[in-house]
Design a protein around this motif. Structure first.
Motif, PDB file in Angstrom:
ATOM      1  N   TYR A  31      51.878 -19.850  78.521  1.00  0.00           N
ATOM      2  CA  TYR A  31      51.363 -19.100  79.655  1.00  0.00           C
ATOM      3  C   TYR A  31      50.964 -19.992  80.820  1.00  0.00           C
ATOM      4  CZ  TYR A  31      51.380 -15.536  76.090  1.00  0.00           C
ATOM      5  OH  TYR A  31      51.780 -14.690  75.100  1.00  0.00           O
ATOM      6  N   TYR A  32      51.266 -21.273  80.715  1.00  0.00           N
ATOM      7  CA  TYR A  32      50.887 -22.232  81.755  1.00  0.00           C
ATOM      8  C   TYR A  32      52.118 -22.835  82.413  1.00  0.00           C
ATOM      9  CZ  TYR A  32      46.111 -22.266  79.933  1.00  0.00           C
ATOM     10  OH  TYR A  32      44.854 -21.913  79.549  1.00  0.00           O
ATOM     11  N   ASN A  33      52.050 -22.991  83.739  1.00  0.00           N
ATOM     12  CA  ASN A  33      53.016 -23.855  84.387  1.00  0.00           C
ATOM     13  C   ASN A  33      52.795 -25.266  83.838  1.00  0.00           C
ATOM     14  OD1 ASN A  33      53.884 -21.763  86.204  1.00  0.00           O
ATOM     15  ND2 ASN A  33      52.010 -22.126  87.357  1.00  0.00           N
ATOM     16  N   MET A  34      53.853 -26.043  83.766  1.00  0.00           N
ATOM     17  CA  MET A  34      53.713 -27.405  83.276  1.00  0.00           C
ATOM     18  C   MET A  34      54.479 -28.367  84.160  1.00  0.00           C
ATOM     19  SD  MET A  34      53.822 -27.049  79.129  1.00  0.00           S
ATOM     20  CE  MET A  34      53.313 -28.760  78.940  1.00  0.00           C
ATOM     21  N   GLY A  35      54.062 -29.622  84.109  1.00  0.00           N
ATOM     22  CA  GLY A  35      54.747 -30.615  84.931  1.00  0.00           C
ATOM     23  C   GLY A  35      54.684 -31.998  84.327  1.00  0.00           C
ATOM     24  N   TRP A  36      55.556 -32.831  84.807  1.00  0.00           N
ATOM     25  CA  TRP A  36      55.540 -34.256  84.488  1.00  0.00           C
ATOM     26  C   TRP A  36      55.197 -35.022  85.761  1.00  0.00           C
ATOM     27  CZ3 TRP A  36      55.940 -36.462  79.750  1.00  0.00           C
ATOM     28  CH2 TRP A  36      56.431 -35.675  78.714  1.00  0.00           C
ATOM     29  N   PHE A  37      54.190 -35.855  85.666  1.00  0.00           N
ATOM     30  CA  PHE A  37      53.778 -36.727  86.755  1.00  0.00           C
ATOM     31  C   PHE A  37      53.915 -38.165  86.280  1.00  0.00           C
ATOM     32  CE2 PHE A  37      51.643 -34.195  90.147  1.00  0.00           C
ATOM     33  CZ  PHE A  37      51.971 -32.951  89.659  1.00  0.00           C
ATOM     34  N   ARG A  38      53.953 -39.085  87.211  1.00  0.00           N
ATOM     35  CA  ARG A  38      54.041 -40.488  86.822  1.00  0.00           C
ATOM     36  C   ARG A  38      53.188 -41.343  87.744  1.00  0.00           C
ATOM     37  NH1 ARG A  38      60.395 -41.680  88.531  1.00  0.00           N
ATOM     38  NH2 ARG A  38      60.078 -41.681  90.805  1.00  0.00           N
ATOM     39  N   GLN A  39      52.791 -42.479  87.235  1.00  0.00           N
ATOM     40  CA  GLN A  39      52.023 -43.422  88.042  1.00  0.00           C
ATOM     41  C   GLN A  39      52.515 -44.822  87.743  1.00  0.00           C
ATOM     42  OE1 GLN A  39      47.728 -43.142  87.798  1.00  0.00           O
ATOM     43  NE2 GLN A  39      47.529 -44.078  89.825  1.00  0.00           N
ATOM     44  N   ALA A  40      53.042 -45.452  88.769  1.00  0.00           N
ATOM     45  CA  ALA A  40      53.495 -46.837  88.667  1.00  0.00           C
ATOM     46  C   ALA A  40      52.342 -47.764  89.034  1.00  0.00           C
ATOM     47  CB  ALA A  40      54.675 -47.070  89.597  1.00  0.00           C
ATOM     48  N   PRO A  41      52.374 -49.006  88.578  1.00  0.00           N
ATOM     49  CA  PRO A  41      51.285 -49.945  88.899  1.00  0.00           C
ATOM     50  C   PRO A  41      51.076 -50.065  90.404  1.00  0.00           C
ATOM     51  CG  PRO A  41      52.706 -50.861  87.210  1.00  0.00           C
ATOM     52  CD  PRO A  41      53.377 -49.611  87.694  1.00  0.00           C
TER      53      PRO A  41
END
Length: 132
Positions: A31-41
């Motif tokens: 029931y939730y929208n979902m996402g992939w996020f990223r963080q580079a140094p």
């Protein structure tokens, strides 16, 4: 207890592929929208790909990954995936899955604005390193 467990990160060479998985426990992620996020140094966290709740009919990708990455979800397994191919050194980062609790206007804005906060449901991250 709500928890996301990510896996699939690895050290790969440019041009190779990876599949990231994000298993939700303690709540029904359907029931939730979902996402992939990223963080580079040394860089800010950025939205990579986002997908709408339930059937995942709506998706959004940041420009630099279009045609290379695919986000999907399997509601029966309470799992979201990020299939990444033709990886580039610029894709090197820690990748996080997220399910916003509230405040999302569109899937595009969820990723692009972004409309996620530290108070949303986040995983612990999985590291992707692309290097020859």
């Amino acid at each position: 207890q709500v928890q996301f467990v990510e896996s699939g990160g690895d050290l790969v060479q440019p041009g190779e592929s990876l599949r990231l998985s994000c298993v939700a426990t303690g709540f029904d992620s359907e029931y939730y929208n979902m996402g992939w996020f990223r963080q580079a140094p040394g860089k800010a966290r950025e939205g990579v790909a986002c997908i709408s709740a339930r059937d995942g009919a709506v998706t959004y990708y940041r420009e630099s990954v279009k045609g290379r990455f695919t986000i999907s979800r399997d509601t029966a397994k309470n799992t979201a995936y990020l299939d990444m191919r033709n990886l580039e050194p610029e894709d090197t980062a820690v990748y996080y899955c997220v399910a916003p609790k509230t405040g999302i206007t569109t899937i595009r804005d969820m990723c692009a604005v972004p409309q996620v906060t530290d108070g949303d449901y986040w995983g612990q991250g999985t590291r992707v390193t692309v290097s020859s």
